[in-house]
Scaffold this motif. Structure first.
Motif, PDB file in Angstrom:
ATOM      1  N   GLY A 107      -8.601  34.677   1.028  1.00  0.00           N
ATOM      2  CA  GLY A 107      -9.404  35.468   1.958  1.00  0.00           C
ATOM      3  C   GLY A 107     -10.840  35.623   1.495  1.00  0.00           C
ATOM      4  O   GLY A 107     -11.775  35.561   2.303  1.00  0.00           O
ATOM      5  N   TRP A 108     -11.024  35.803   0.190  1.00  0.00           N
ATOM      6  CA  TRP A 108     -12.383  35.929  -0.342  1.00  0.00           C
ATOM      7  C   TRP A 108     -13.154  34.622  -0.159  1.00  0.00           C
ATOM      8  O   TRP A 108     -14.345  34.635   0.155  1.00  0.00           O
ATOM      9  N   THR A 109     -12.466  33.512  -0.363  1.00  0.00           N
ATOM     10  CA  THR A 109     -13.103  32.210  -0.172  1.00  0.00           C
ATOM     11  C   THR A 109     -13.548  32.050   1.270  1.00  0.00           C
ATOM     12  O   THR A 109     -14.663  31.595   1.558  1.00  0.00           O
ATOM     13  N   TRP A 110     -12.684  32.418   2.211  1.00  0.00           N
ATOM     14  CA  TRP A 110     -13.049  32.335   3.631  1.00  0.00           C
ATOM     15  C   TRP A 110     -14.258  33.219   3.936  1.00  0.00           C
ATOM     16  O   TRP A 110     -15.132  32.836   4.710  1.00  0.00           O
TER      17      TRP A 110
ATOM     18  N   GLU B 197     -18.341  32.139   5.251  1.00  0.00           N
ATOM     19  CA  GLU B 197     -18.849  32.694   6.506  1.00  0.00           C
ATOM     20  C   GLU B 197     -17.942  32.361   7.686  1.00  0.00           C
ATOM     21  O   GLU B 197     -18.398  32.087   8.798  1.00  0.00           O
ATOM     22  N   ILE B 198     -16.635  32.404   7.438  1.00  0.00           N
ATOM     23  CA  ILE B 198     -15.680  32.229   8.516  1.00  0.00           C
ATOM     24  C   ILE B 198     -15.689  33.472   9.408  1.00  0.00           C
ATOM     25  O   ILE B 198     -15.820  34.593   8.926  1.00  0.00           O
ATOM     26  N   VAL B 199     -15.588  33.258  10.715  1.00  0.00           N
ATOM     27  CA  VAL B 199     -15.603  34.363  11.662  1.00  0.00           C
ATOM     28  C   VAL B 199     -14.184  34.929  11.765  1.00  0.00           C
ATOM     29  O   VAL B 199     -13.283  34.277  12.288  1.00  0.00           O
TER      30      VAL B 199
ATOM     31  N   TYR C  17     -27.196  22.030   7.678  1.00  0.00           N
ATOM     32  CA  TYR C  17     -26.259  21.454   8.636  1.00  0.00           C
ATOM     33  C   TYR C  17     -24.893  22.096   8.443  1.00  0.00           C
ATOM     34  O   TYR C  17     -24.437  22.300   7.324  1.00  0.00           O
ATOM     35  N   MET C  18     -24.217  22.400   9.524  1.00  0.00           N
ATOM     36  CA  MET C  18     -22.936  23.085   9.396  1.00  0.00           C
ATOM     37  C   MET C  18     -21.939  22.541  10.414  1.00  0.00           C
ATOM     38  O   MET C  18     -22.297  21.967  11.440  1.00  0.00           O
ATOM     39  N   TRP C  19     -20.642  22.714  10.076  1.00  0.00           N
ATOM     40  CA  TRP C  19     -19.537  22.380  10.967  1.00  0.00           C
ATOM     41  C   TRP C  19     -18.838  23.676  11.325  1.00  0.00           C
ATOM     42  O   TRP C  19     -18.585  24.505  10.456  1.00  0.00           O
ATOM     43  N   PHE C  20     -18.479  23.816  12.580  1.00  0.00           N
ATOM     44  CA  PHE C  20     -17.704  24.980  13.011  1.00  0.00           C
ATOM     45  C   PHE C  20     -16.340  24.483  13.462  1.00  0.00           C
ATOM     46  O   PHE C  20     -16.220  23.753  14.452  1.00  0.00           O
ATOM     47  N   LEU C  21     -15.298  24.864  12.738  1.00  0.00           N
ATOM     48  CA  LEU C  21     -13.946  24.384  12.999  1.00  0.00           C
ATOM     49  C   LEU C  21     -13.174  25.416  13.818  1.00  0.00           C
ATOM     50  O   LEU C  21     -13.146  26.587  13.459  1.00  0.00           O
ATOM     51  N   LEU C  22     -12.557  24.969  14.896  1.00  0.00           N
ATOM     52  CA  LEU C  22     -11.839  25.881  15.786  1.00  0.00           C
ATOM     53  C   LEU C  22     -10.496  25.266  16.184  1.00  0.00           C
ATOM     54  O   LEU C  22     -10.443  24.136  16.669  1.00  0.00           O
TER      55      LEU C  22
END
Length: 242
Positions: free
Chosen positions: A6-9, A13-15, A41-46
């Motif tokens: 959880g700390w890693t997430w 900056e996981i929502v 640059y970033m990836w948003f995984l959903l």
């Protein structure tokens, strides 16, 4: 929040959300707004299905599909469109592309983190098509449903549509991993060598006990992620989905 994971997430900056739109709306919108100003640059995984596939969840999901007049899916859960359409609306103009990633493991194998730690080999097929998504929320939701219906073709035909590409092996990736693993683990290795060189039974037993405890703790954390021990999200009675 699961310790360490959880700390890693959090630092990635996981929502975070509770999967209840009335409670999550402000948190999700703020998190997506913050990503618009991300300096790199970033990836948003959903994950549009919202939870992992089980027979119970699939049965309930298909009951919802029948209730809403949507096509039944045999190998997927019905995608939940609210998070997807919200992310598209908030990140439009910030992200340059949307990739539909479908990963299937051959031979009906069910990979696990423990299996990977034990060195088991898994072969997978992956798909990365780039699509144009409508701006209208309802049309974007329909686009997502049609995409999931297309995913079903893999299990019927055994291949994804379009040309197949087999990526080349990249020795540099392996060398990079070995370098950092050696660098980061060298203090532990040196410490272990010193323990065994001391000849002290107490120190050796204490070290082995510590390593066994650490190994047991890692396996317990991995066990939390197993499907049969996952969340009950999606197991509730049939209700209105977004």
């Amino acid at each position: 929040m699961v310790p360490l994971i959880g700390w890693t997430w959090y630092f990635l900056e996981i929502v975070f959300c509770k999967r209840k739109w009335e409670e999550d709306r402000d948190t999700v919108l703020q998190g997506l707004h913050d990503l618009r100003d991300y300096p790199e640059y970033m990836w948003f995984l959903l994950y549009c299905e919202g939870t992992r596939f089980t027979e119970t969840k699939h049965k309930i999901s298909m009951e919802v599909a029948d209730k809403k007049g949507l096509a039944r899916l045999k190998y997927h859960l019905l995608p939940r469109t609210r998070g997807f359409t919200t992310a598209v609306q908030c990140l439009r103009g910030t992200v340059s592309a949307v990739y539909d990633v479908t990963l299937n493991f051959r031979g009906n194998k069910n990979p696990s983190l423990l299996g990977i730690l034990y060195g088991k080999k898994y072969e997978a097929d992956m798909r990365f098509p780039l699509e144009e998504i409508p701006e209208d929320e309802k049309e974007a939701a329909n686009w997502l449903h049609k995409l999931y219906q297309e995913k079903e073709r893999y299990f019927q035909e055994g291949t994804f549509p379009g040309p197949q590409i087999i990526p080349h092996r990249r020795p540099w990736t392996l060398l990079n991993f070995l370098f950092w693993a050696t660098l980061l683990l060298s203090p532990l290795i040196s410490f272990a060598i010193g323990i065994f060189s001391s000849g002290s039974p107490l120190l050796i037993l204490s070290f082995l006990g510590f390593m066994w405890t650490a190994s047991f703790a890692v396996r317990r954390l991995i066990g939390v992620t197993q499907i049969e021990r996952g969340s009950s999200y999606g197991n509730s009675e049939v209700k209105k989905m977004d």
